[in-house]
Write a protein that holds these residues in place. Structure first.
Motif, mmCIF file in Angstrom:
data_model
loop_
_atom_site.group_PDB
_atom_site.id
_atom_site.type_symbol
_atom_site.label_atom_id
_atom_site.label_comp_id
_atom_site.label_asym_id
_atom_site.label_seq_id
_atom_site.Cartn_x
_atom_site.Cartn_y
_atom_site.Cartn_z
ATOM 1 N N ASP A 146 0.845 -1.195 0.000
ATOM 2 C CA ASP A 146 0.000 0.000 0.000
ATOM 3 C C ASP A 146 0.882 1.247 0.000
ATOM 4 O O ASP A 146 1.927 1.273 0.673
ATOM 5 N N PHE A 147 0.449 2.261 -0.736
ATOM 6 C CA PHE A 147 1.137 3.550 -0.713
ATOM 7 C C PHE A 147 0.223 4.614 -1.305
ATOM 8 O O PHE A 147 -0.836 4.300 -1.870
ATOM 9 N N GLU A 148 0.631 5.860 -1.141
ATOM 10 C CA GLU A 148 -0.096 6.976 -1.730
ATOM 11 C C GLU A 148 0.744 7.598 -2.833
ATOM 12 O O GLU A 148 1.942 7.834 -2.659
ATOM 13 N N LEU A 149 0.111 7.840 -3.964
ATOM 14 C CA LEU A 149 0.805 8.456 -5.095
ATOM 15 C C LEU A 149 0.869 9.966 -4.932
ATOM 16 O O LEU A 149 -0.095 10.598 -4.498
ATOM 17 N N GLU A 150 2.004 10.511 -5.300
ATOM 18 C CA GLU A 150 2.154 11.974 -5.347
ATOM 19 C C GLU A 150 2.066 12.500 -6.768
ATOM 20 O O GLU A 150 1.939 13.689 -7.001
ATOM 21 N N ASN A 151 2.150 11.576 -7.741
ATOM 22 C CA ASN A 151 1.908 11.924 -9.136
ATOM 23 C C ASN A 151 1.458 10.660 -9.854
ATOM 24 O O ASN A 151 1.457 9.568 -9.294
ATOM 25 N N ASP A 152 1.026 10.796 -11.077
ATOM 26 C CA ASP A 152 0.552 9.639 -11.853
ATOM 27 C C ASP A 152 1.305 9.550 -13.182
ATOM 28 O O ASP A 152 0.715 9.445 -14.252
ATOM 29 N N LEU A 153 2.618 9.580 -13.105
ATOM 30 C CA LEU A 153 3.444 9.601 -14.308
ATOM 31 C C LEU A 153 3.497 8.251 -15.012
ATOM 32 O O LEU A 153 3.971 8.159 -16.134
ATOM 33 N N LEU A 154 3.006 7.196 -14.359
ATOM 34 C CA LEU A 154 3.144 5.863 -14.930
ATOM 35 C C LEU A 154 1.857 5.080 -14.706
ATOM 36 O O LEU A 154 1.262 5.141 -13.626
ATOM 37 N N ASN A 155 1.420 4.370 -15.741
ATOM 38 C CA ASN A 155 0.258 3.495 -15.589
ATOM 39 C C ASN A 155 0.747 2.147 -15.057
ATOM 40 O O ASN A 155 1.182 1.289 -15.813
ATOM 41 N N LEU A 156 0.696 1.972 -13.750
ATOM 42 C CA LEU A 156 1.258 0.773 -13.124
ATOM 43 C C LEU A 156 0.541 -0.501 -13.540
ATOM 44 O O LEU A 156 1.121 -1.583 -13.508
ATOM 45 N N LYS A 157 -0.735 -0.408 -13.909
ATOM 46 C CA LYS A 157 -1.491 -1.598 -14.284
ATOM 47 C C LYS A 157 -0.893 -2.305 -15.492
ATOM 48 O O LYS A 157 -1.102 -3.498 -15.688
ATOM 49 N N ARG A 158 -0.150 -1.578 -16.306
ATOM 50 C CA ARG A 158 0.423 -2.171 -17.521
ATOM 51 C C ARG A 158 1.739 -2.880 -17.264
ATOM 52 O O ARG A 158 2.262 -3.561 -18.147
ATOM 53 N N GLU A 159 2.288 -2.727 -16.063
ATOM 54 C CA GLU A 159 3.591 -3.324 -15.776
ATOM 55 C C GLU A 159 3.445 -4.823 -15.529
ATOM 56 O O GLU A 159 2.555 -5.247 -14.797
ATOM 57 N N PRO A 160 4.314 -5.643 -16.128
ATOM 58 C CA PRO A 160 4.152 -7.104 -16.042
ATOM 59 C C PRO A 160 4.274 -7.670 -14.636
ATOM 60 O O PRO A 160 3.713 -8.725 -14.354
ATOM 61 N N PHE A 161 4.978 -6.988 -13.732
ATOM 62 C CA PHE A 161 5.126 -7.529 -12.381
ATOM 63 C C PHE A 161 3.887 -7.268 -11.514
ATOM 64 O O PHE A 161 3.746 -7.828 -10.428
ATOM 65 N N VAL A 162 2.976 -6.409 -11.985
ATOM 66 C CA VAL A 162 1.767 -6.075 -11.225
ATOM 67 C C VAL A 162 0.670 -7.079 -11.578
ATOM 68 O O VAL A 162 0.187 -7.120 -12.708
ATOM 69 N N ASN A 172 -2.281 -7.265 -9.856
ATOM 70 C CA ASN A 172 -3.538 -6.544 -9.713
ATOM 71 C C ASN A 172 -3.251 -5.223 -9.020
ATOM 72 O O ASN A 172 -2.268 -5.101 -8.280
ATOM 73 N N LEU A 173 -4.083 -4.237 -9.273
ATOM 74 C CA LEU A 173 -3.901 -2.930 -8.655
ATOM 75 C C LEU A 173 -5.269 -2.321 -8.397
ATOM 76 O O LEU A 173 -6.090 -2.204 -9.316
ATOM 77 N N GLU A 174 -5.529 -1.977 -7.140
ATOM 78 C CA GLU A 174 -6.764 -1.297 -6.752
ATOM 79 C C GLU A 174 -6.398 0.123 -6.349
ATOM 80 O O GLU A 174 -5.425 0.345 -5.622
ATOM 81 N N MET A 175 -7.191 1.091 -6.817
ATOM 82 C CA MET A 175 -6.835 2.493 -6.583
ATOM 83 C C MET A 175 -8.085 3.311 -6.276
ATOM 84 O O MET A 175 -9.088 3.238 -6.992
ATOM 85 N N VAL A 176 -8.055 4.032 -5.156
ATOM 86 C CA VAL A 176 -9.109 4.979 -4.795
ATOM 87 C C VAL A 176 -8.437 6.331 -4.605
ATOM 88 O O VAL A 176 -7.652 6.523 -3.667
ATOM 89 N N LYS A 177 -8.744 7.264 -5.520
ATOM 90 C CA LYS A 177 -8.055 8.552 -5.581
ATOM 91 C C LYS A 177 -6.551 8.293 -5.688
ATOM 92 O O LYS A 177 -6.088 7.675 -6.619
ATOM 93 N N ASN A 178 -5.770 8.705 -4.704
ATOM 94 C CA ASN A 178 -4.319 8.504 -4.813
ATOM 95 C C ASN A 178 -3.811 7.347 -3.948
ATOM 96 O O ASN A 178 -2.612 7.122 -3.842
ATOM 97 N N LYS A 179 -4.738 6.622 -3.318
ATOM 98 C CA LYS A 179 -4.358 5.494 -2.475
ATOM 99 C C LYS A 179 -4.311 4.220 -3.315
ATOM 100 O O LYS A 179 -5.272 3.893 -4.020
ATOM 101 N N VAL A 180 -3.196 3.475 -3.236
ATOM 102 C CA VAL A 180 -2.944 2.332 -4.107
ATOM 103 C C VAL A 180 -2.775 1.056 -3.280
ATOM 104 O O VAL A 180 -2.094 1.057 -2.254
#
Length: 295
Positions: free
Chosen positions: A226-242, A244-252
């Motif tokens: 779990d972490f909070e994003l300070e920016n959204d420079l990267l679409n993490l869902k597309r990364e092969p090591f991920v 699954n990714l659940e996101m509410v506002k900036n909370k990941v």
């Protein structure tokens, strides 16, 4: 130690809707395997194919080396089956139904049945018709244990039980299976029950197997960060090591098989600003949802 169950390149459709294609499953002798999946992912379909109630489109399931569609009487006698929505003779009492079933099974061992009834505080004269759904399910399971099968196939085995009785039965079932060297293939919608019971986990999603391995290996390797994003420079869902990714506002909530160091280094190296990074301990239900998604 060989495989009691082998499903090879199993494919099935309902009309034009594919349930799964080229599915491969194995269950080792003496193990307790839990099949997990969302509604419609093929759990009961697999149980019905194993039981010979359903003919797959292609592929085969072997039980003790025999095709599940054409089991010999000797192999059938080694299998105890609980299907969803079990039915009992409601006019009988606990004592009568045990004596009735005993006449059909030459290897009948009544001790597990009566021990389970005693733990559930069910009296011998109590009629099935006066029992709750959960109590009836335990009568059905007790009768299966008394058949003394080598393989138990249990579909939604804890249906209708309250938390206390569920835990009592699960602890008893695991103790019984390990002491008698039984093999169990089980499904349940209550994943906390499975975590307490099983040795190995098989997780199905629509059309495929996501994971089959020892439960301890899965819980030790699949992680949530779990972490909070300070920016959204990267679409993490597309990364092969991920995974699954659940996101509410900036909370990941990020689910992966990679280590904490790997994920932190990836975020830093790709300029993904974040804070409050931490690993969250999961139970099996959390890990199941993390792997398959919330919906």
């Amino acid at each position: 130690m060989g495989n009691v169950i082998e499903c090879n390149n199993l494919t099935h459709y309902y009309g034009k809707k594919m349930v799964y294609e080229n599915l491969n499953i194995h269950v080792r002798e003496g193990s307790i395997l839990g099949l997990l999946g969302k509604n419609g992912s093929g759990k009961t379909t697999t149980i019905n194919i194993l039981n010979g109630f359903l003919q797959p489109r292609s592929g085969e399931c072997l039980i003790y080396g025999e095709n599940s569609q054409h089991l010999s009487p000797a192999t059938k006698s080694r299998i105890g089956i609980l299907i969803e929505g079990h039915i009992q003779y409601a006019f009988m009492n606990i004592h009568q139904i045990e004596k009735f079933y005993a006449g059909f099974y030459p290897n009948w061992k009544p001790a597990p049945y009566w021990e389970l009834m005693s733990r559930l505080k069910v009296t011998p004269t109590q009629k099935i018709s006066t029992m709750s759904c959960g109590q009836r399910s335990q009568v059905a399971l007790g009768l299966i244990l008394a058949q003394n099968p080598d393989l138990l196939i249990l579909d939604d085995f804890s249906m209708g039980l309250d938390p206390g009785y569920r835990r009592l039965f699960i602890d008893y079932l695991r103790e019984y299976a390990k002491s008698e060297y039984k093999t169990i293939f089980a499904t349940s919608h209550i994943i906390q029950d499975m975590e307490r019971l099983i040795d190995e986990v098989l997780i199905m999603d629509y059309n495929r197997v996501l994971e089959q391995c020892p439960l301890a290996d899965f819980m030790g390797s699949f992680k949530r960060f779990d972490f909070e994003l300070e920016n959204d420079l990267l679409n993490l869902k597309r990364e092969p090591f991920v995974r699954n990714l659940e996101m509410v506002k900036n909370k990941v909530e990020l689910y992966t098989y990679e280590s904490k160091e790997f994920v932190q280094n990836f975020l830093e190296n790709h300029g993904v600003g974040h804070k409050w990074f931490r690993q969250v301990k999961m139970g099996l239900e959390d890990a199941f949802i993390g792997l398959t998604g919330k919906y």
